[in-house]
Design a protein around this motif. Structure first.
Motif, short mmCIF file in Angstrom:
data_model
loop_
_atom_site.label_atom_id
_atom_site.label_comp_id
_atom_site.label_asym_id
_atom_site.label_seq_id
_atom_site.Cartn_x
_atom_site.Cartn_y
_atom_site.Cartn_z
N UNK A 63 68.40 15.07 60.14
CA UNK A 63 68.41 14.41 58.83
C UNK A 63 67.24 14.83 57.95
N UNK A 64 66.06 14.98 58.54
CA UNK A 64 64.90 15.37 57.75
C UNK A 64 65.10 16.75 57.11
N UNK A 70 68.78 19.33 50.70
CA UNK A 70 69.42 18.69 49.55
C UNK A 70 68.44 18.65 48.36
N UNK A 71 67.19 18.30 48.64
CA UNK A 71 66.18 18.21 47.57
C UNK A 71 65.95 19.57 46.92
N UNK A 94 71.84 10.14 49.10
CA UNK A 94 72.02 8.73 49.42
C UNK A 94 72.74 8.55 50.74
N UNK A 95 73.77 9.39 50.97
CA UNK A 95 74.52 9.31 52.23
C UNK A 95 73.63 9.67 53.41
N UNK A 96 72.78 10.70 53.25
CA UNK A 96 71.88 11.11 54.34
C UNK A 96 70.93 9.97 54.71
N UNK A 97 70.38 9.30 53.71
CA UNK A 97 69.50 8.16 53.99
C UNK A 97 70.29 7.01 54.62
N UNK A 98 71.53 6.85 54.21
CA UNK A 98 72.38 5.79 54.78
C UNK A 98 72.57 6.01 56.28
N UNK A 104 67.28 1.18 51.53
CA UNK A 104 66.55 1.08 50.25
C UNK A 104 66.63 2.40 49.48
N UNK A 105 66.30 3.50 50.17
CA UNK A 105 66.35 4.82 49.52
C UNK A 105 67.80 5.21 49.24
N UNK A 106 68.68 4.83 50.15
CA UNK A 106 70.09 5.15 49.95
C UNK A 106 70.62 4.51 48.67
N UNK A 107 70.33 3.24 48.48
CA UNK A 107 70.77 2.52 47.28
C UNK A 107 70.16 3.16 46.04
N UNK A 108 68.88 3.54 46.14
CA UNK A 108 68.19 4.16 45.00
C UNK A 108 68.93 5.42 44.53
N UNK A 109 69.27 6.31 45.48
CA UNK A 109 69.94 7.56 45.10
C UNK A 109 71.38 7.31 44.63
N UNK A 110 72.08 6.36 45.27
CA UNK A 110 73.44 6.05 44.82
C UNK A 110 73.43 5.51 43.39
N UNK A 111 72.48 4.62 43.12
CA UNK A 111 72.41 4.05 41.77
C UNK A 111 72.05 5.11 40.73
N UNK A 112 71.13 6.01 41.07
CA UNK A 112 70.78 7.10 40.15
C UNK A 112 71.99 7.99 39.90
#
Length: 483
Positions: A63-64, A70-71, A94-98, A104-112
């Motif tokens: 994942x890392x 991805x970045x 967002x999916x990777x963080x999920x 928290x990070x997942x929601x941040x990227x999904x919302x963006x």
């Protein structure tokens, strides 16, 4: 050049087709596609080969590395201003963080991703982001919010006529209804998803749909149908779906025990228990503990049943604690937003006050300026009036003064033809420097009359100009000039 770009896409497609089973091959092809795209400076090719590589890394549980890749793709998409690609990649991050349970990070990227998709009218991106947000809300047991989000996602997918997308929404809603213990609706949603899978020939989701149906049927006491669906689902389930497998084994194991297959059932349940220990999914741990406790009750092992009921209660307490923590965090976030809003409002109020203060000062200075201008103008007008009055006074006294200065009796003696009284009056006004028109107004006669008088005066005095006239008259007055 065209051949090279086509080759870049071929590498990307090969990476995509190897995602299911040959992850090393997927990484290999995507890496070669990226290198070729870099050599010909083909930005889109670089972005989407990196994207496929990141997915392969993610499916390999790296994942890392996946997020770093991805970045990198995200930074390239940002550089060329490709907002659609940015939205897609943010959804994937967002999916990777999920999958790492970093909600928290997942929601941040999904919302963006959702906000950017909304900005550029990218409906597919909005639907994808909403679907993923719904999954997180479900895991956080905010079921009403999850259901609302799934419905919005489904509506967008229907608008786009995205059958596979609708299928995924129906599947997720089926899972959600099972968490709400509404197994009738859960089964209906899974049936709709299954029909769509048949119509779209989408084999990837058939196994998970069958497992979802099996769980709903089990809870509706339709055990034979549940057994068939769970058995088929487990056979068709591909690697990389551990959570679905854990749930299926838990239900399938207890069904086997209820059918008298105690050893086989316990084997499935203990395998599910071993697998669930490797995850942080409390809901799955709760389900497995419950089914194991029930299984040991059925086979007559009360001590082991108590052990797993205790674990069930511990997990349930952890769930409640986790929910309270999430609620507290959400409340803190809301208060943080409220405080931030207050600070913004205070800053805006201070800014408005400063602007008003400056406007007031400017208005005051402007008023003072115009007041001074007005006072100055009034003074100037007053002075002008005084000057005019003085001029008028001088003008009115001029003929008399002129008579005192000049001895017209002496002047007339020296002239062949004496000046008349009217001509003397004209000379008096002429001495003041008035024009013919002004003299006419002063003496209440026409301008032509004044011109006639002047003509006669010049003839009598033999003067060449007005200045010469006044000069001659002064000399005649003093008896300096004689015939």
């Amino acid at each position: 050049m065209k051949f090279d770009t086509n080759k870049v896409w071929v590498y990307r497609d090969l990476a995509y087709y190897h995602l299911e089973e040959h992850l090393d091959s997927s990484i290999y092809y995507s890496q070669h596609g990226f290198l070729l795209a870099s050599s010909i400076n083909f930005h889109q090719g670089k972005i989407w080969n990196l994207y496929q590589k990141a997915l392969a890394l993610e499916f390999s549980d790296r994942f890392s590395d996946a997020i770093d890749t991805f970045q990198f793709a995200l930074s390239l998409a940002d550089q060329i201003g490709d907002k659609k690609s940015v939205a897609k990649i943010k959804n994937s991050i967002g999916a990777a963080y999920y999958y790492q349970s970093d909600y928290t990070k997942s929601i941040q990227f999904y919302q963006e991703a959702f906000l950017l998709s909304e900005e550029i009218n990218y409906f597919e991106g909005k639907a994808y982001a909403l679907n993923n947000l719904g999954i997180i809300y479900r895991h956080r047991r905010d079921f009403s919010k999850a259901l609302e989000t799934y419905q919005k996602s489904k509506d967008l997918k229907l608008l786009l006529q995205d059958s596979v997308g609708v299928l995924n929404s129906e599947y997720n809603m089926g899972i959600l209804y099972s968490f709400l213990n509404d197994y009738e609706r859960s089964l209906q949603a899974f049936n709709r998803a299954e029909n769509l899978a048949i119509l779209t020939k989408d084999n990837r989701n058939k196994a998970t749909i069958k497992i979802g149906k099996g769980a709903a049927l089990y809870n509706l006491e339709m055990l034979d149908e549940a057994y068939i669906n769970l058995e088929e689902g487990l056979k068709e389930l591909k690697p990389g779906s551990p959570h679905e497998k854990i749930g299926a084994l838990a239900y399938f194991g207890i069904l086997k025990i209820k059918k008298g297959l105690e050893d086989a059932g316990l084997k499935d349940l203990l395998l599910a228990d071993e697998m669930v220990r490797q995850t942080d999914r409390l809901e799955l741990k709760k389900q497995v503990s419950k089914e194991l406790a029930t299984a040991y009750e059925l086979i007559g092992s009360p001590d082991l049943a108590v052990k797993y009921w205790r674990r069930y209660n511990e997990v349930n307490d952890s769930i409640n604690t986790e929910q309270k923590q999430w609620a507290f965090e959400e409340m803190q976030a809301k208060f943080g937003l409220i405080e931030k809003d207050k600070q913004i409002q205070m800053q805006e109020a201070a800014l408005r006050a400063e602007i008003n203060r400056r406007y007031f000062g400017l208005a005051l200075l402007t008023l003072l300026f115009f007041s001074l201008v007005f006072v100055g103008y009034k003074k100037m007008i007053g002075l002008r009036k005084v000057q005019l009055l003085e001029i008028e006074s001088i003008k009115s006294k001029a003929p008399a003064q002129l008579r005192k200065q000049m001895d017209f009796s002496m002047i007339n003696i020296n002239l062949p033809t004496p000046l008349t009284e009217r001509e003397i009056d004209v000379i008096g006004q002429l001495e003041l420097g008035l024009s013919n028109q002004e003299i006419a107004r002063k003496l209440y006669v026409s301008e032509n009359t004044i011109k006639t008088h002047l003509k006669n005066i010049f003839i009598k005095t033999e003067a060449q100009s007005r200045t010469d006239l006044i000069h001659r008259l002064k000399l005649f007055s003093e008896n300096v000039i004689s015939d």
